[in-house]
Design a protein around this motif. Structure first.
Motif, PDB file in Angstrom:
ATOM      1  N   PHE A  26       0.901  -1.201   0.129  1.00 10.99           N
ATOM      2  CA  PHE A  26       0.085   0.063  -0.049  1.00 10.99           C
ATOM      3  C   PHE A  26       0.909   1.419   0.076  1.00 10.99           C
ATOM      4  CE2 PHE A  26       0.350  -1.254   4.425  1.00 10.99           C
ATOM      5  CZ  PHE A  26       0.776  -0.018   5.037  1.00 10.99           C
ATOM      6  N   ASP A  27       2.095   1.194   0.470  1.00 11.11           N
ATOM      7  CA  ASP A  27       3.054   2.311   0.317  1.00 11.11           C
ATOM      8  C   ASP A  27       4.327   1.815  -0.194  1.00 11.11           C
ATOM      9  OD1 ASP A  27       4.259   0.904   2.644  1.00 11.11           O
ATOM     10  OD2 ASP A  27       4.482   2.789   3.750  1.00 11.11           O
ATOM     11  N   SER A  28       4.227   0.926  -1.002  1.00 11.19           N
ATOM     12  CA  SER A  28       5.508   0.436  -1.735  1.00 11.19           C
ATOM     13  C   SER A  28       6.452   0.117  -0.892  1.00 11.19           C
ATOM     14  CB  SER A  28       5.938   1.690  -2.655  1.00 11.19           C
ATOM     15  OG  SER A  28       5.165   1.985  -3.846  1.00 11.19           O
ATOM     16  N   TRP A  29       6.183  -0.732   0.289  1.00 10.99           N
ATOM     17  CA  TRP A  29       7.069  -1.229   1.431  1.00 10.99           C
ATOM     18  C   TRP A  29       7.864  -0.009   1.808  1.00 10.99           C
ATOM     19  CZ3 TRP A  29       5.786  -5.664   3.370  1.00 10.99           C
ATOM     20  CH2 TRP A  29       5.088  -6.656   2.531  1.00 10.99           C
ATOM     21  N   GLY A  30       7.334   1.145   2.135  1.00  6.95           N
ATOM     22  CA  GLY A  30       8.161   2.255   2.945  1.00  6.95           C
ATOM     23  C   GLY A  30       8.045   2.042   4.281  1.00  6.95           C
TER      24      GLY A  30
END
Length: 94
Positions: A26-30
């Motif tokens: 959902f947050d590019s694995w941030g």
């Protein structure tokens, strides 16, 4: 094509921990999202705690994992799927 409206999704982790973050596609694995300890009673690490976070997500399938006291963990009872070199929980948002 119509734009899909985000939905508010509450994600819960139950376990013995001091700090939990939910991370994923959902947050590019941030950095992920910090989960709040909603039932902390100060009685030590042996007690199960409930951590929650609210995510604003458009409908779709997301791979997620929980970072529990700096260790990657899967939520028991959640569906899983192998992705690249790891196994992740699956969160389907309708």
């Amino acid at each position: 094509m119509a734009k899909r409206a985000p939905r508010q999704v509450v994600v819960t982790w139950i376990g013995s921990a001091s700090e939990v973050r939910v991370c994923g596609s959902f947050d590019s694995w941030g950095q992920g999202v910090h989960m709040s300890n909603t039932d902390y009673n100060g009685s030590g690490d042996s007690v199960l705690h409930t951590f929650t976070a609210q995510l604003s997500l458009t409908p779709g399938k997301y791979h997620i994992k929980f970072k529990v006291d700096d260790e990657w963990r899967l939520a028991p009872g959640w569906p899983t799927e192998d992705a690249e070199d790891s196994t992740n929980n699956v969160l389907d948002v309708a």
